[in-house]
Design a protein around this motif. Structure first.
Motif, PDB file in Angstrom:
ATOM      1  N   ARG A 138     -14.969 -54.724  24.485  1.00 18.00           N
ATOM      2  CA  ARG A 138     -14.026 -55.752  24.066  1.00 18.00           C
ATOM      3  C   ARG A 138     -14.234 -56.944  24.982  1.00 18.00           C
ATOM      4  O   ARG A 138     -14.331 -56.796  26.201  1.00 18.00           O
ATOM      5  CB  ARG A 138     -12.596 -55.233  24.201  1.00 18.00           C
ATOM      6  N   LEU A 139     -14.294 -58.124  24.387  1.00 13.55           N
ATOM      7  CA  LEU A 139     -14.574 -59.330  25.160  1.00 13.55           C
ATOM      8  C   LEU A 139     -13.333 -60.220  25.130  1.00 13.55           C
ATOM      9  O   LEU A 139     -12.934 -60.719  24.085  1.00 13.55           O
ATOM     10  CB  LEU A 139     -15.787 -60.065  24.551  1.00 13.55           C
ATOM     11  N   TYR A 140     -12.749 -60.385  26.293  1.00 11.78           N
ATOM     12  CA  TYR A 140     -11.467 -61.065  26.434  1.00 11.78           C
ATOM     13  C   TYR A 140     -11.602 -62.553  26.101  1.00 11.78           C
ATOM     14  O   TYR A 140     -12.451 -63.240  26.649  1.00 11.78           O
ATOM     15  CB  TYR A 140     -11.011 -60.884  27.883  1.00 11.78           C
ATOM     16  N   ARG A 141     -10.788 -63.046  25.140  1.00 12.03           N
ATOM     17  CA  ARG A 141     -10.748 -64.471  24.792  1.00 12.03           C
ATOM     18  C   ARG A 141     -12.152 -65.035  24.547  1.00 12.03           C
ATOM     19  O   ARG A 141     -12.501 -66.098  25.029  1.00 12.03           O
ATOM     20  CB  ARG A 141     -10.029 -65.269  25.874  1.00 12.03           C
ATOM     21  N   TYR A 142     -12.909 -64.311  23.767  1.00 18.09           N
ATOM     22  CA  TYR A 142     -14.304 -64.680  23.548  1.00 18.09           C
ATOM     23  C   TYR A 142     -14.456 -65.958  22.746  1.00 18.09           C
ATOM     24  O   TYR A 142     -15.328 -66.778  22.991  1.00 18.09           O
ATOM     25  CB  TYR A 142     -14.993 -63.515  22.827  1.00 18.09           C
ATOM     26  N   TYR A 143     -13.583 -66.118  21.752  1.00 20.57           N
ATOM     27  CA  TYR A 143     -13.732 -67.263  20.848  1.00 20.57           C
ATOM     28  C   TYR A 143     -12.963 -68.484  21.357  1.00 20.57           C
ATOM     29  O   TYR A 143     -12.037 -68.363  22.154  1.00 20.57           O
ATOM     30  CB  TYR A 143     -13.254 -66.872  19.439  1.00 20.57           C
ATOM     31  N   LEU A 144     -13.374 -69.638  20.852  1.00 25.38           N
ATOM     32  CA  LEU A 144     -12.754 -70.889  21.289  1.00 25.38           C
ATOM     33  C   LEU A 144     -11.259 -70.904  20.996  1.00 25.38           C
ATOM     34  O   LEU A 144     -10.496 -71.547  21.692  1.00 25.38           O
ATOM     35  CB  LEU A 144     -13.417 -72.085  20.579  1.00 25.38           C
ATOM     36  N   ASN A 145     -10.847 -70.149  19.974  1.00 22.57           N
ATOM     37  CA  ASN A 145      -9.418 -70.136  19.671  1.00 22.57           C
ATOM     38  C   ASN A 145      -8.659 -69.087  20.480  1.00 22.57           C
ATOM     39  O   ASN A 145      -7.502 -68.817  20.216  1.00 22.57           O
ATOM     40  CB  ASN A 145      -9.192 -69.909  18.170  1.00 22.57           C
ATOM     41  N   GLY A 146      -9.325 -68.508  21.473  1.00 27.00           N
ATOM     42  CA  GLY A 146      -8.627 -67.592  22.377  1.00 27.00           C
ATOM     43  C   GLY A 146      -8.566 -66.146  21.934  1.00 27.00           C
ATOM     44  O   GLY A 146      -8.053 -65.294  22.648  1.00 27.00           O
ATOM     45  N   VAL A 147      -9.125 -65.867  20.748  1.00 27.91           N
ATOM     46  CA  VAL A 147      -9.069 -64.492  20.243  1.00 27.91           C
ATOM     47  C   VAL A 147     -10.129 -63.621  20.943  1.00 27.91           C
ATOM     48  O   VAL A 147     -11.221 -64.096  21.246  1.00 27.91           O
ATOM     49  CB  VAL A 147      -9.313 -64.494  18.714  1.00 27.91           C
ATOM     50  N   ASP A 148      -9.780 -62.358  21.168  1.00 29.01           N
ATOM     51  CA  ASP A 148     -10.753 -61.418  21.745  1.00 29.01           C
ATOM     52  C   ASP A 148     -11.802 -61.058  20.697  1.00 29.01           C
ATOM     53  O   ASP A 148     -11.578 -61.192  19.500  1.00 29.01           O
ATOM     54  CB  ASP A 148     -10.051 -60.108  22.160  1.00 29.01           C
ATOM     55  N   ALA A 149     -12.927 -60.540  21.161  1.00 29.81           N
ATOM     56  CA  ALA A 149     -13.966 -60.048  20.252  1.00 29.81           C
ATOM     57  C   ALA A 149     -14.328 -58.622  20.588  1.00 29.81           C
ATOM     58  O   ALA A 149     -14.121 -58.162  21.713  1.00 29.81           O
ATOM     59  CB  ALA A 149     -15.216 -60.933  20.366  1.00 29.81           C
ATOM     60  N   PHE A 150     -14.845 -57.897  19.605  1.00 37.44           N
ATOM     61  CA  PHE A 150     -15.506 -56.621  19.861  1.00 37.44           C
ATOM     62  C   PHE A 150     -16.994 -56.868  19.813  1.00 37.44           C
ATOM     63  O   PHE A 150     -17.483 -57.616  18.959  1.00 37.44           O
ATOM     64  CB  PHE A 150     -15.169 -55.578  18.779  1.00 37.44           C
ATOM     65  N   ARG A 151     -17.748 -56.242  20.724  1.00 34.50           N
ATOM     66  CA  ARG A 151     -19.208 -56.196  20.563  1.00 34.50           C
ATOM     67  C   ARG A 151     -19.470 -54.942  19.759  1.00 34.50           C
ATOM     68  O   ARG A 151     -19.105 -53.831  20.199  1.00 34.50           O
ATOM     69  CB  ARG A 151     -19.858 -56.131  21.958  1.00 34.50           C
ATOM     70  N   LEU A 152     -20.033 -55.097  18.581  1.00 38.95           N
ATOM     71  CA  LEU A 152     -20.322 -53.953  17.714  1.00 38.95           C
ATOM     72  C   LEU A 152     -21.786 -53.588  17.862  1.00 38.95           C
ATOM     73  O   LEU A 152     -22.639 -54.469  17.944  1.00 38.95           O
ATOM     74  CB  LEU A 152     -20.026 -54.307  16.255  1.00 38.95           C
ATOM     75  N   LYS A 153     -22.067 -52.300  17.877  1.00 38.64           N
ATOM     76  CA  LYS A 153     -23.454 -51.863  18.051  1.00 38.64           C
ATOM     77  C   LYS A 153     -23.790 -50.698  17.150  1.00 38.64           C
ATOM     78  O   LYS A 153     -23.005 -49.757  17.027  1.00 38.64           O
ATOM     79  CB  LYS A 153     -23.657 -51.392  19.497  1.00 38.64           C
ATOM     80  N   LEU A 154     -24.975 -50.798  16.575  1.00 36.94           N
ATOM     81  CA  LEU A 154     -25.485 -49.711  15.748  1.00 36.94           C
ATOM     82  C   LEU A 154     -26.729 -49.180  16.421  1.00 36.94           C
ATOM     83  O   LEU A 154     -27.648 -49.932  16.711  1.00 36.94           O
ATOM     84  CB  LEU A 154     -25.833 -50.256  14.351  1.00 36.94           C
TER      85      LEU A 154
END
Lengths: 692, 234
Positions: free
Chosen positions: B189-205
């Motif tokens: 999980r990436l804290y405040r990854y986007y410019l709008n402050g939302v977190d992101a998940f790094r997804l991996k296959l």
């Protein structure tokens, strides 16, 4: 050597990577160019010339005070917004008065307020910068081009005090005049010209100035080395909270006095009065941020800012209440508990800088001493050979890093914890090897007289215990961060139960050895930790972990049985199998051999043997209910642990009931719908059974 | 990086064409004429800004990993569809589109979706990366995004990628469900990854590894007594 480029061809530089491409900005594209959204002013001076930030704020003294209060309130909201993860340039320093402080030296109230605000911001930035664990939160400390260091800011407190004193006197004068029914005000001291309103405005201003003063003291006291200022900080926290309460109370008066037409009228207003403040421009600083694309900044509503500061102060108070005893287990538990309330960057940075200063715990205790205390080896404290032992030095470093990592936001924390597993595992392996080299094979920690060997064995067990503690935290944080999908819960709980079992094993070995040390000493030494001689063979910390084992194993087996019998919670994929997903989730643990000999096949074997009949037979959830009463006794004086016990009780009971229903109806009944919700405990799910 | 797909409420994947004889075709990047289509889709639907350099970086280095979705009026009768089955129909339309290799114009149809990816060495592993995924709102819910992603991943797999990764907003339930069904896990999980402050998940296959037959621990035998002096782990 000019070559004609055909349509669609381009020059490609070898080192023009994705990073370079992403860093490039297209001028005048509003998504990328911070400078394109403009208020129309090209410079602060132009804005000032246009009358955006007049000094005084109005020639009408009443209006001047009203507007001053609005500026103060909006700055308060900006400050909270900054703390929550934005840049100073787009929040606090959108204030033109703050950007050009020399202009307001004639305005006593605004000048004193701005100076202390700036000084406090500086101090807070200093704390966060010192912590150096705000990698992803680095917008906070960006201060390029901002006038953060002012001359004379060290005198900000005395400047504020004199203003506060003046207004205080004025308030007393108002109140006594109200009693004596005099109608005139002593002109040279009054805030504004309307006697009816003087008291209200004095109060509104005083609580705001006092809040700033006490908050500045909180920050200053908490920065004192070795936790020397914590008790005093708590007093100031109490004062801050009282002033915040007064600020809220002042809202009614301020709203009643403000011009209805200039009120925003909705919940998002950034001032108590509801009016938009003068003297701010959001885009003037945009060029200071120009390498980055513009970020949307929504300044918090004033009421939300109050709530933010209330929470901040409560979090700081919890930190200040830390008894600074150098018992590592207590420190680790404290941080884990503290993190449950999701503290923001500022309190986390304060905690970290309190815990780790100058490479020592609380800036006071060498980590090698902390470790020897954890092994119940008081004689070793100060022993130079122990201190300079390579393993002890490395372990000290690992503990330092661990404490720092544990104070960061949980997303970053989990990644770093995972990475640290390899270091902890390596040192354990090296310790084991060294032991064998030096002392050959022995299995019994207690039988030995050789002090050196005993210490080495204890160190090994201790480092293994912490390795498993970190592994367990790594796994459970995955639930808090929502990293697992329901089809993965089975394997996650299975791995968790395996790790918890090993953790209990190492913990019990450690406690046994500690108790043996105490026995050898021949006296019952005062032990800070809860795991004293009295508690053998099952100290409460081990019993709690046993509950975790039972919950994890129960949930894992239930899920495995459901998968087999009702074909639910599976997730076939065209691109990979469950094995790949297992390997990915537990990659760091597997690489570090935590535990040894655990593989996907171990999981498959266990899952294959799970039948509903077995799950019923072992009745994990009922077993927990047997343990809980004695634990409640042990934790009687610890409300947070009691709270968690209640949660565990709820989870066990709900799952026991759900299990009975599933067994009764039959897991393969197609009308059965089972889902797993985290309604009672953040890490342990509750099975919810429905019939469709 | 970012994805704009439908909320995953009822992920019904319909592979046949919609009523009215519209035909869905998946085309890989064929040249400069496709670039404005990709850019306008992404600019319109995704919040993160990308410069022209970013687009060109992807489409020029990995044209086979940028796919576009064309929705056009069908010239083949519906009965033919039913008789041939969708697979054959798709082959036919691929062939038809392949030999034309022109931009979509008003007669041909509309570009309703795109996926933009790359692949390369990353810390010792050959890895694919899904940078952008867009399907226009009116065309969501038909499995177009899933198809785009699946095709792109197949190309990566066939090109020797060991894994595929991307980031998605934690609030993007549609994207998370889509990738979850394909075997992606939420690695970080990436804290405040986007410019709008939302977190992101790094997804991996992670693709299955061909050499992973036996459990390596089974081959070593039961060596639990600590005698690991010559173990590969030390």
């Amino acid at each position: 050597m000019l070559v004609d480029l055909q349509d669609g061809e381009l020059v490609h530089g070898e080192n023009f990577s994705l990073f370079a491409a992403m860093s490039a900005l297209e001028i005048m594209d509003p998504k990328m160019d911070s400078g394109i959204e403009r208020s129309g002013y090209y410079s602060i001076d132009e804005a000032i010339e246009d009358g955006i930030a007049p000094v005084p704020l109005s020639l009408d003294r009443t209006l001047d005070i009203q507007r001053t209060l609005d500026v103060i309130d909006h700055l308060f909201s900006c400050e909270a917004t900054w703390h929550k993860g934005h840049t100073l340039a787009q929040t606090v320093f959108t204030c033109i008065y703050l950007m050009k402080m020399e202009r307001i030296s004639s305005h006593a109230v605004l000048n004193s307020f701005c100076r202390i605000l700036r000084a406090t911001c500086n101090s807070v930035i200093s704390v966060v910068s010192t912590a150096r664990t705000h990698e992803e939160e680095d917008l906070f400390t960006m201060s390029f081009g901002l006038p953060l260091n002012g001359e004379g800011d060290d005198k900000c407190l005395s400047v504020l005090n004199s203003v506060e004193e003046t207004i205080s006197r004025q308030l007393r004068a108002c109140k006594s005049q109200a009693l004596s029914k005099k109608k005139t005000l002593e002109e040279f001291e009054s805030l504004q010209d309307n006697p009816e309103l003087e008291e209200g405005y004095c109060r509104a201003l005083l609580c705001r100035l006092r809040f700033r003063k006490h908050f500045h003291h909180v920050v200053t006291c908490m920065r004192k080395p070795q936790g020397r200022g914590l008790d005093l900080a708590r007093k100031h926290v109490t004062s801050c909270l009282a002033e915040l309460s007064s600020m809220l109370k002042s809202q009614e008066f301020l709203k009643s006095q403000s011009d209805i037409t200039s009120q925003k009228g909705d919940e998002s207003c950034t001032t108590a009065s509801g009016c938009r403040p003068i003297g701010f421009d959001v885009s003037l600083n945009s060029r200071l941020l120009s390498p980055a694309p513009p970020r949307a900044v929504q300044i918090l509503a004033w009421s939300d800012a109050i709530r933010y500061f209330e929470k901040l102060l409560h979090d700081l108070d919890i930190i200040c209440a830390l008894s600074l005893d150098p018992v590592l287990e207590n420190v680790l538990h404290f941080i884990a508990q503290f993190q449950k309330s999701v503290p923001d960057l500022v309190p986390r940075a304060f905690l970290q800088t309190l815990l780790v200063q100058d490479g020592k715990l609380y800036g006071r205790d060498l980590f090698c001493d902390v470790i020897s205390r954890a092994l119940s080896l008081p004689d070793i404290i100060g022993d130079k050979e122990f201190q300079s032992n390579e393993f002890v030095v490395q372990l000290g470093q690992l503990v330092t890093n661990l404490l720092k990592i544990l104070c960061t936001n949980t997303a970053w924390q989990r990644r770093k914890l995972g990475k640290s597993l390899q270091d902890w595992s390596t040192i354990s392996i090296q310790l084991e090897l060294a032991l064998k080299r030096e002392f050959g094979e022995t299995r019994n920690v207690l039988a030995d007289e050789n002090m050196c060997m005993r210490v080495s064995k204890q160190l090994l067990v201790w480092s293994q215990e912490h390795t498993y503690w970190i592994a367990s935290r790594f796994l459970i944080l995955g639930f808090e961060l929502d990293l697992y999908s329901p089809s993965e819960y089975c394997m996650v709980y299975w791995y968790m139960h395996v790790v918890f079992i090993k953790l209990i094993e190492k913990m019990q070995l450690r406690i046994l050895a500690s108790n043996e040390n105490s026995r050898r000493k021949g006296k019952k030494k005062k032990d800070h930790s809860k795991d004293s001689v009295r508690d053998t063979p099952f100290p409460s910390s081990c019993l709690l972990l046993q509950c975790y084992v039972l919950l994890s194993e129960g949930l894992s087996m239930l899920l495995a049985a459901l998968r087999k019998e009702s074909k639910s919670f599976q997730s076939p994929s065209i691109f990979n199998t469950e094995q790949e997903r297992f390997m990915q989730h537990f990659d760091l643990l597997q690489k570090a051999q935590i535990p040894e000999c655990i593989t996907y096949y171990s999981f498959k074997e266990a899952a294959a043997q799970a039948h509903m009949a077995d799950v019923m037979k072992y009745n994990f959830f009922k077993e927990i209910q047997k343990i809980i009463p004695s634990l409640k006794g042990s934790f009687a004086s610890e409300p947070e642990k009691l709270a968690e016990l209640r949660q565990i009780e709820q989870v066990a009971e709900h799952n026991r009931i759900a299990l009975n229903i599933i067994n009764h109806v039959g897991a393969s009944d197609p009308k059965l719908r089972v889902s797993f919700e985290f309604t009672h405990h953040p890490h342990f799910a509750v099975a919810v059974v429905k019939r469709s | 990086m970012s994805a704009a797909v439908m909320q995953a409420t009822a992920p019904v994947e319909r592979r046949d064409s919609s009523s009215g004889g519209a035909e869905i075709a998946y085309v890989s990047y064929g040249g400069e004429q496709h670039l404005p289509l990709v850019m306008s889709l992404v600019d319109a639907e995704l919040s993160e800004p990308y410069s022209i350099f970013t687009y060109r970086y992807f489409v020029y280095l990995w044209p086979q990993l940028t796919l576009l979705v064309r929705l056009s009026l069908c010239t083949l009768p519906l009965t033919l569809l039913k008789v041939c089955g969708f697979g054959i129909f798709l082959m036919v339309s691929w062939f038809v589109v392949g030999i034309r290799r022109k931009a979509f114009d008003a007669n041909d149809g509309k570009c309703v979706g795109t996926v933009v990816c790359k692949m390369g060495e990353h810390r010792g592993a050959f890895r694919g990366y899904i940078a952008m995924l867009v399907v226009l709102k009116p065309y969501r819910g038909r499995g177009i995004a899933t198809e785009l992603v699946t095709r792109a991943i197949r190309v990566m797999m066939e090109s020797g990628c060991e894994e595929v990764t991307l980031e998605a907003e934690v609030t993007n339930k549609g994207a998370l469900a889509l990738y979850g069904r394909l075997g992606f896990i939420r690695a970080k999980r990436l804290y405040r990854y986007y410019l709008n402050g939302v977190d992101a998940f790094r997804l991996k296959l992670l693709f299955p590894r061909p050499d992973l037959g036996l459990d390596p621990m089974m081959m070593l035998g039961d060596e639990r007594d600590g005698q690991h002096m010559d173990s590969p782990y030390l």
